[in-house]
Write an enzyme that holds these catalytic residues in place. Structure first.
Site, PDB file in Angstrom:
ATOM      1  N   SER A 247      28.056  33.594 -26.198  1.00 24.05           N
ATOM      2  CA  SER A 247      28.546  32.472 -26.993  1.00 24.05           C
ATOM      3  C   SER A 247      29.881  32.015 -26.428  1.00 24.05           C
ATOM      4  O   SER A 247      30.396  32.583 -25.454  1.00 24.05           O
ATOM      5  CB  SER A 247      28.713  32.873 -28.457  1.00 24.05           C
ATOM      6  N   LYS A 248      30.471  31.011 -27.071  1.00 18.41           N
ATOM      7  CA  LYS A 248      31.721  30.446 -26.554  1.00 18.41           C
ATOM      8  C   LYS A 248      32.858  31.459 -26.575  1.00 18.41           C
ATOM      9  O   LYS A 248      33.843  31.295 -25.838  1.00 18.41           O
ATOM     10  CB  LYS A 248      32.089  29.210 -27.376  1.00 18.41           C
ATOM     11  N   ARG A 249      32.753  32.485 -27.400  1.00 18.77           N
ATOM     12  CA  ARG A 249      33.841  33.475 -27.416  1.00 18.77           C
ATOM     13  C   ARG A 249      33.911  34.252 -26.101  1.00 18.77           C
ATOM     14  O   ARG A 249      34.912  34.888 -25.798  1.00 18.77           O
ATOM     15  CB  ARG A 249      33.661  34.451 -28.583  1.00 18.77           C
TER      16      ARG A 249
END
Length: 484
Positions: A247-249
């Site tokens: 994910s974007k994290r």
């Protein structure tokens, strides 16, 4: 693989082409390249509220950058609404589906009752028991309805190309008789997908593991429509280094981001191919033709893959080293010009020198952006010195200044400005001063490049040239004098 293989990649245009989607597209494309057939693209744009032209364009651009060309015209799912409704009507006519007039409040009531009994909610089929006359009366009175698929008894099994046999008891599939058409006349995902895959004559549905729960519903729809089943293959998830779904994290997840970070498309393809597939023999770095030649469904993994940015950058560095200066020049030039280091005309006027610089820098670089950063000392008259490097390498300011003075005098007297004579000159200086050659090289490297990591010091001297090298050393001496 026997037969005319027809595979498709079917993204929703609600965002950019992310890494997981690109990996899925790549495996579909590789299958067709290896075993023959057609690779098709379908844009699943039925969610009008979230689908955008920008996202559709980004999907096209991402696939084109990776070199994943599709074989026929792009199919837009939203254009197939009438066929979807026709297939729903076929199911209604065959008694394989029925109209459900229950309101949301009634469904919520059933759900709460199931929870109170400690059971999973399953629609109680009350509308399936309505008489034909009652259904006709409600339809005639414009009573809102959805269409539900009539779930048969038994179980649904398929032989997954990745995971082997997978079985779902039909009673455990979703919430029973699942909806296939909304009250506004638009199809639910599973119905639209099956209708489109039938129309496109898809023979293998290869997609992510997150679709496993959709597959039994889709198989039941195929069977209810009397259509032949495709094969199914569910690829493992792509996780971040922490083991959680990417994910974007974890950083950039859009393929387009890596295009603008100095990653080569062939390196990205190589990296993505190894996220869920192994060629055998501990081979990692491969050209695209080599990947196609080695690709096999036997190498597909059941286990989740890990997206490691450092591994991608390492692999990109390997691919950089495989390219000639002529192949790299357009990519590096774009970055050099954007950074204001030189114009295209200036670089073209020094073509041989510029290509030699590219060959020198690519060995230590991991991205084309790295190469642009490393090129700064060779393209600018003045450079900045890394503060940490100054504190460590020129800690004794007066001593460093004196050493650089001696180094400059020695280099100015070198018989020719070529690597071997320059090396002989500096090693003779080190021997005369009774120090290791490194005691000469590191202070000089900092003076020439502003940093303590660079290509070989003699290559740096040759690339900078006599005048710029001597001027660079003189500038470092002035810097030390001012600081002292």
């Amino acid at each position: 693989m026997p037969g005319p293989n027809r595979l498709r990649f079917a993204p929703s245009p609600t965002g950019y082409l992310h890494v997981g989607g690109a990996r899925t597209a790549l495996f579909n494309w590789l299958f067709v390249q290896r075993y023959g057939g057609q690779f098709l693209l379908r844009i699943e744009d039925t969610d009008k509220a979230r689908s955008t032209e920008a996202s559709t364009r980004a999907i096209f651009e991402g696939l084109e950058w990776l070199g994943l060309e599709w074989d026929e015209e792009v199919v837009h799912q939203g254009a197939n609404l009438e066929r979807h409704r026709t297939d729903v009507q076929r199911l209604l006519d065959a008694g394989k589906a029925y109209r459900c007039f229950c309101t949301q409040a009634e469904i919520d009531e059933q759900r709460k009752a199931a929870e109170a009994r400690g059971e999973a909610f399953r629609y109680d089929r009350r509308c399936a028991r309505l008489s034909a006359d009652e259904v006709a009366r409600r339809v005639a009175s414009d009573m809102p309805f959805v269409v539900r698929f009539a779930m048969p008894e038994g179980e649904t099994t398929w032989d997954d190309l990745v995971h082997g046999p997978i079985t779902f008891p039909n009673k455990d599939i979703g919430e029973g008789d699942f909806i296939i058409l909304r009250s506004d006349g638009t199809p639910i995902y599973n119905l639209a997908v099956v209708s489109d895959d039938i129309a496109m004559r898809i023979t293998l549905v290869m997609r992510g593991d997150d679709h496993v729960s959709n597959t039994p519903k889709q198989i039941l729809l195929y069977e209810a429509l009397g259509e032949a089943l495709p094969q199914f293959a569910h690829l493992p998830n792509v996780n971040g280094p922490d083991g959680k779904k990417l994910s974007k994290r974890h950083g950039a997840t859009a393929v387009g981001d890596y295009q603008h970070m100095g990653i080569l498309p062939q390196a990205m393809v190589n990296f993505l191919a190894l996220l869920g597939w192994a060629p055998g023999g501990d081979i990692e770095v491969m050209t695209v033709p080599e990947i196609i030649e080695r690709f096999s469904v036997d190498g597909l993994s059941k286990n989740a893959a890990v997206f490691d940015l450092k591994k991608l950058e390492w692999m990109n560095g390997q691919h950089l080293s495989l390219l000639s200066a002529a192949e790299l020049a357009p990519l590096v030039t774009r970055g050099v010009v954007a950074a204001g280091l030189a114009t295209e005309a200036e670089l073209a006027s020094r073509r041989d020198w510029y290509f030699a610089l590219i060959d020198l820098l690519k060995v230590r670089a991991r991205t084309t952006d790295d190469m642009v950063r490393q090129a700064i000392p060779y393209l600018r008259d003045d450079i900045d010195y890394d503060a940490d490097a100054v504190a460590k390498t020129w800690k004794d300011r007066a001593g460093a200044q004196e050493l650089l003075h001696a180094t400059r005098d020695a280099l100015a007297a070198a018989p020719s400005w070529e690597a071997q004579p320059l090396e002989d000159t500096l090693r003779t200086l080190a021997e005369a001063r009774g120090v290791g050659a490194g005691k000469i090289f590191q202070p000089l490297r900092l003076a020439l490049t502003g940093v303590t990591a660079s290509p070989g010091i003699f290559d740096v001297l040759v690339m900078l040239g006599r005048d710029r090298s001597l001027a660079r050393i003189a500038a470092a001496m002035r810097f030390l004098a001012e600081k002292s």
